[in-house]
Write an enzyme that holds these catalytic residues in place. Sequence first.
Site, PDB file in Angstrom:
ATOM      1  N   ARG A  50      41.880  52.529   5.298  1.00 38.82           N
ATOM      2  CA  ARG A  50      42.244  51.114   5.425  1.00 38.82           C
ATOM      3  C   ARG A  50      43.783  51.153   5.671  1.00 38.82           C
ATOM      4  O   ARG A  50      44.594  51.248   4.623  1.00 38.82           O
ATOM      5  CB  ARG A  50      41.763  50.210   4.529  1.00 38.82           C
ATOM      6  CG  ARG A  50      40.221  50.311   4.280  1.00 38.82           C
ATOM      7  CD  ARG A  50      39.680  49.481   5.388  1.00 38.82           C
ATOM      8  NE  ARG A  50      40.258  47.836   5.150  1.00 38.82           N
ATOM      9  CZ  ARG A  50      39.627  46.983   4.627  1.00 38.82           C
ATOM     10  NH1 ARG A  50      38.608  47.265   4.053  1.00 38.82           N
ATOM     11  NH2 ARG A  50      40.320  45.923   4.535  1.00 38.82           N
TER      12      ARG A  50
ATOM     13  N   SER B 195      62.140  45.252   3.880  1.00 37.49           N
ATOM     14  CA  SER B 195      61.050  45.771   4.682  1.00 37.49           C
ATOM     15  C   SER B 195      61.152  45.395   6.260  1.00 37.49           C
ATOM     16  O   SER B 195      61.087  44.224   6.426  1.00 37.49           O
ATOM     17  CB  SER B 195      59.727  45.707   3.934  1.00 37.49           C
ATOM     18  OG  SER B 195      58.626  46.017   4.709  1.00 37.49           O
TER      19      SER B 195
ATOM     20  N   HIS C 225      50.794  45.733  25.173  1.00 35.32           N
ATOM     21  CA  HIS C 225      50.642  45.236  23.981  1.00 35.32           C
ATOM     22  C   HIS C 225      51.866  45.910  23.018  1.00 35.32           C
ATOM     23  O   HIS C 225      52.398  45.426  21.957  1.00 35.32           O
ATOM     24  CB  HIS C 225      49.430  45.933  22.971  1.00 35.32           C
ATOM     25  CG  HIS C 225      48.652  44.868  21.971  1.00 35.32           C
ATOM     26  ND1 HIS C 225      47.961  45.543  21.149  1.00 35.32           N
ATOM     27  CD2 HIS C 225      48.933  43.593  21.629  1.00 35.32           C
ATOM     28  CE1 HIS C 225      47.743  44.370  20.292  1.00 35.32           C
ATOM     29  NE2 HIS C 225      48.476  43.407  20.660  1.00 35.32           N
TER      30      HIS C 225
END
Length: 144
Positions: free
Chosen positions: A74, A99, A113
Amino acid sequence: MTLARYAFIKAAWHADIVDQALKGFVEVIPADQVDVFDVPGAFEMPLLARDLAATGRYAAVAAAAFVVDGGIYRHDFVAQAVVDGLMRAGLDTGIPVLSISLTPHHYREASPHADIFRAHFVTKGREAAEAALMILRTRERLSA
């Protein structure tokens, strides 16, 4: 006065996208003030971020990765572990660790994309550099 130095960590997975964050970062902070470090993937960033911050050489450490669903595990768990680790590195060392880790819910490697995320990483790199400078200025005012 010595110019501040900044560390920039970038994950090699999806380097064609992730490297764009560095491009944005050095639009704000000159490249000659930035030391760049490569890691295999996002999961390796927090440890290196902590080690770099602990050297005391850097005013801030930025870390960039693109964590997508690879079908093996995941990706949201990996992304959470990375962000938590980066935050901990900053809190443990007292050096800002920023981050630039993005985790899209749906990502297709089709060119349109990927182009959207490449452009977005330039923006996020710029924002991270601006945040680093803002934190540095605030800390300088606090110590004056």
